[in-house]
Motif scaffolding. Structure first.
Motif, PDB file in Angstrom:
ATOM      1  N   ALA A  88      94.148   4.150 -35.210  1.00 52.42           N
ATOM      2  CA  ALA A  88      95.561   3.925 -35.527  1.00 52.42           C
ATOM      3  C   ALA A  88      96.408   4.940 -34.767  1.00 52.42           C
ATOM      4  CB  ALA A  88      95.797   4.071 -37.033  1.00 52.42           C
ATOM      5  N   LEU A  89      97.577   4.499 -34.307  1.00 56.40           N
ATOM      6  CA  LEU A  89      98.508   5.394 -33.625  1.00 56.40           C
ATOM      7  C   LEU A  89      99.611   5.818 -34.576  1.00 56.40           C
ATOM      8  CD1 LEU A  89      98.809   3.658 -30.149  1.00 56.40           C
ATOM      9  CD2 LEU A  89      97.443   5.665 -30.763  1.00 56.40           C
ATOM     10  N   VAL A  90      99.951   7.104 -34.521  1.00 58.22           N
ATOM     11  CA  VAL A  90     100.981   7.681 -35.391  1.00 58.22           C
ATOM     12  C   VAL A  90     101.922   8.502 -34.520  1.00 58.22           C
ATOM     13  CG1 VAL A  90     101.432   9.216 -37.337  1.00 58.22           C
ATOM     14  CG2 VAL A  90      99.344   7.808 -37.322  1.00 58.22           C
ATOM     15  N   HIS A  91     103.214   8.200 -34.626  1.00 55.71           N
ATOM     16  CA  HIS A  91     104.244   8.975 -33.928  1.00 55.71           C
ATOM     17  C   HIS A  91     104.628  10.137 -34.846  1.00 55.71           C
ATOM     18  CE1 HIS A  91     107.707   9.856 -31.445  1.00 55.71           C
ATOM     19  NE2 HIS A  91     108.533   9.642 -32.446  1.00 55.71           N
ATOM     20  N   MET A  92     104.543  11.361 -34.325  1.00 57.48           N
ATOM     21  CA  MET A  92     104.866  12.567 -35.094  1.00 57.48           C
ATOM     22  C   MET A  92     106.011  13.285 -34.396  1.00 57.48           C
ATOM     23  SD  MET A  92     102.311  15.756 -35.891  1.00 57.48           S
ATOM     24  CE  MET A  92     102.790  17.104 -36.944  1.00 57.48           C
ATOM     25  N   THR A  93     107.043  13.617 -35.146  1.00 54.90           N
ATOM     26  CA  THR A  93     108.159  14.393 -34.608  1.00 54.90           C
ATOM     27  C   THR A  93     108.399  15.582 -35.523  1.00 54.90           C
ATOM     28  OG1 THR A  93     109.846  13.179 -35.855  1.00 54.90           O
ATOM     29  CG2 THR A  93     109.300  12.339 -33.666  1.00 54.90           C
ATOM     30  N   TYR A  94     108.878  16.658 -34.921  1.00 56.57           N
ATOM     31  CA  TYR A  94     109.290  17.778 -35.764  1.00 56.57           C
ATOM     32  C   TYR A  94     110.205  18.717 -35.005  1.00 56.57           C
ATOM     33  CZ  TYR A  94     105.020  19.986 -33.781  1.00 56.57           C
ATOM     34  OH  TYR A  94     104.018  20.437 -32.963  1.00 56.57           O
ATOM     35  N   GLY A  95     111.111  19.268 -35.777  1.00 56.59           N
ATOM     36  CA  GLY A  95     111.912  20.381 -35.321  1.00 56.59           C
ATOM     37  C   GLY A  95     111.363  21.623 -35.987  1.00 56.59           C
ATOM     38  N   GLY A  96     111.972  22.718 -35.703  1.00 58.09           N
ATOM     39  CA  GLY A  96     111.539  23.942 -36.351  1.00 58.09           C
ATOM     40  C   GLY A  96     112.132  25.160 -35.692  1.00 58.09           C
ATOM     41  N   ARG A  97     111.714  26.300 -36.170  1.00 57.75           N
ATOM     42  CA  ARG A  97     112.174  27.573 -35.634  1.00 57.75           C
ATOM     43  C   ARG A  97     110.994  28.519 -35.494  1.00 57.75           C
ATOM     44  NH1 ARG A  97     115.742  24.641 -34.923  1.00 57.75           N
ATOM     45  NH2 ARG A  97     117.929  24.845 -35.453  1.00 57.75           N
ATOM     46  N   TYR A 123     107.979  34.298 -37.801  1.00 55.44           N
ATOM     47  CA  TYR A 123     108.350  33.108 -38.573  1.00 55.44           C
ATOM     48  C   TYR A 123     108.274  31.903 -37.651  1.00 55.44           C
ATOM     49  CZ  TYR A 123     111.221  30.156 -41.641  1.00 55.44           C
ATOM     50  OH  TYR A 123     111.683  29.170 -42.458  1.00 55.44           O
ATOM     51  N   PHE A 124     107.311  31.005 -37.906  1.00 50.62           N
ATOM     52  CA  PHE A 124     107.107  29.828 -37.073  1.00 50.62           C
ATOM     53  C   PHE A 124     106.908  28.648 -38.028  1.00 50.62           C
ATOM     54  CE2 PHE A 124     104.284  28.304 -33.252  1.00 50.62           C
ATOM     55  CZ  PHE A 124     105.011  27.144 -33.169  1.00 50.62           C
ATOM     56  N   ARG A 125     107.988  27.928 -38.324  1.00 52.52           N
ATOM     57  CA  ARG A 125     107.959  26.850 -39.307  1.00 52.52           C
ATOM     58  C   ARG A 125     108.486  25.556 -38.697  1.00 52.52           C
ATOM     59  NH1 ARG A 125     105.525  30.575 -40.888  1.00 52.52           N
ATOM     60  NH2 ARG A 125     105.648  31.600 -42.902  1.00 52.52           N
ATOM     61  N   THR A 126     107.895  24.438 -39.163  1.00 54.07           N
ATOM     62  CA  THR A 126     108.260  23.125 -38.642  1.00 54.07           C
ATOM     63  C   THR A 126     108.502  22.153 -39.794  1.00 54.07           C
ATOM     64  OG1 THR A 126     105.960  22.367 -38.521  1.00 54.07           O
ATOM     65  CG2 THR A 126     106.844  23.514 -36.586  1.00 54.07           C
ATOM     66  N   THR A 127     109.102  21.009 -39.445  1.00 58.21           N
ATOM     67  CA  THR A 127     109.418  19.972 -40.432  1.00 58.21           C
ATOM     68  C   THR A 127     108.948  18.604 -39.923  1.00 58.21           C
ATOM     69  OG1 THR A 127     111.619  19.768 -39.449  1.00 58.21           O
ATOM     70  CG2 THR A 127     111.399  21.217 -41.377  1.00 58.21           C
ATOM     71  N   PRO A 128     107.633  18.339 -39.946  1.00 55.81           N
ATOM     72  CA  PRO A 128     107.109  17.086 -39.409  1.00 55.81           C
ATOM     73  C   PRO A 128     107.497  15.842 -40.207  1.00 55.81           C
ATOM     74  CG  PRO A 128     105.383  18.759 -39.517  1.00 55.81           C
ATOM     75  CD  PRO A 128     106.559  19.271 -40.280  1.00 55.81           C
ATOM     76  N   LEU A 129     107.727  14.764 -39.444  1.00 50.54           N
ATOM     77  CA  LEU A 129     107.921  13.415 -39.974  1.00 50.54           C
ATOM     78  C   LEU A 129     107.016  12.485 -39.166  1.00 50.54           C
ATOM     79  CD1 LEU A 129     111.813  13.335 -40.270  1.00 50.54           C
ATOM     80  CD2 LEU A 129     110.167  13.584 -42.144  1.00 50.54           C
TER      81      LEU A 129
END
Length: 164
Positions: A88-97, A123-129
């Motif tokens: 299965a293919l999954v598109h993953m996006t995220y922003g972060g700092r 501090y290395f944090r992300t917000t995946p969708l």
């Protein structure tokens, strides 16, 4: 501050481990300094991910169109394609700092020392969708995640958790 009667008590935000991911990187491409800072593409060369409910590989071709701000912080803008073990293919996006304290910046620039620095010191944090049409992973379309990143030789690693 005056109390607002519209504010309600809600449950604390909790998380559950989704997967660990390693993203192998191509040599970086600098787009130079622009009006918001220096834009650099860290292209994905591959990688892997594994967790309790899904596992597979990070496909080449995505990447992080990172912006190094004038204050030394890095803003992430990542797009990746994941292929699960069952194709299965999954598109993953995220922003972060990624915020590196000034006293660590010279060590982070050192090709040997950077991997020896404890990730708790920055501090290395992300917000995946996620987005997928695969029925068995449709639940990914409806979750919000948080991630913690750290450097590994040849790339970047993340511990990704879903917000429950």
């Amino acid at each position: 501050m005056a109390s607002d009667s519209r504010v309600k008590a809600v449950g604390e935000i909790r998380t559950a481990h989704l997967f660990d991911m390693i993203v192998d990187l191509n040599p970086r491409l600098s787009m130079g300094s622009g009006p918001f800072g220096q834009r650099i593409l860290f292209g994905a060369a591959g990688g892997s991910f594994e967790g309790p409910r899904l596992r597979g590989e990070v496909l080449p071709g995505g990447g992080d169109w990172a912006l190094f701000r004038p204050d030394g912080a890095m803003a992430l803008d990542v797009r990746l394609t994941l292929r699960t073990h069952d194709a299965a293919l999954v598109h993953m996006t995220y922003g972060g700092r990624w915020i590196t304290p000034p006293d660590l910046r010279s060590d982070m620039a050192d090709p040997v020392k950077r991997y020896q620095i404890d990730p708790a010191r920055y501090y290395f944090r992300t917000t995946p969708l996620f987005e997928t049409g695969a029925e068995q992973y449709a639940w990914l379309n409806d979750i919000v995640c948080v991630g913690s990143g750290y450097l590994v030789e040849g790339g970047i690693a993340y511990k990704v958790s879903r917000v429950v």
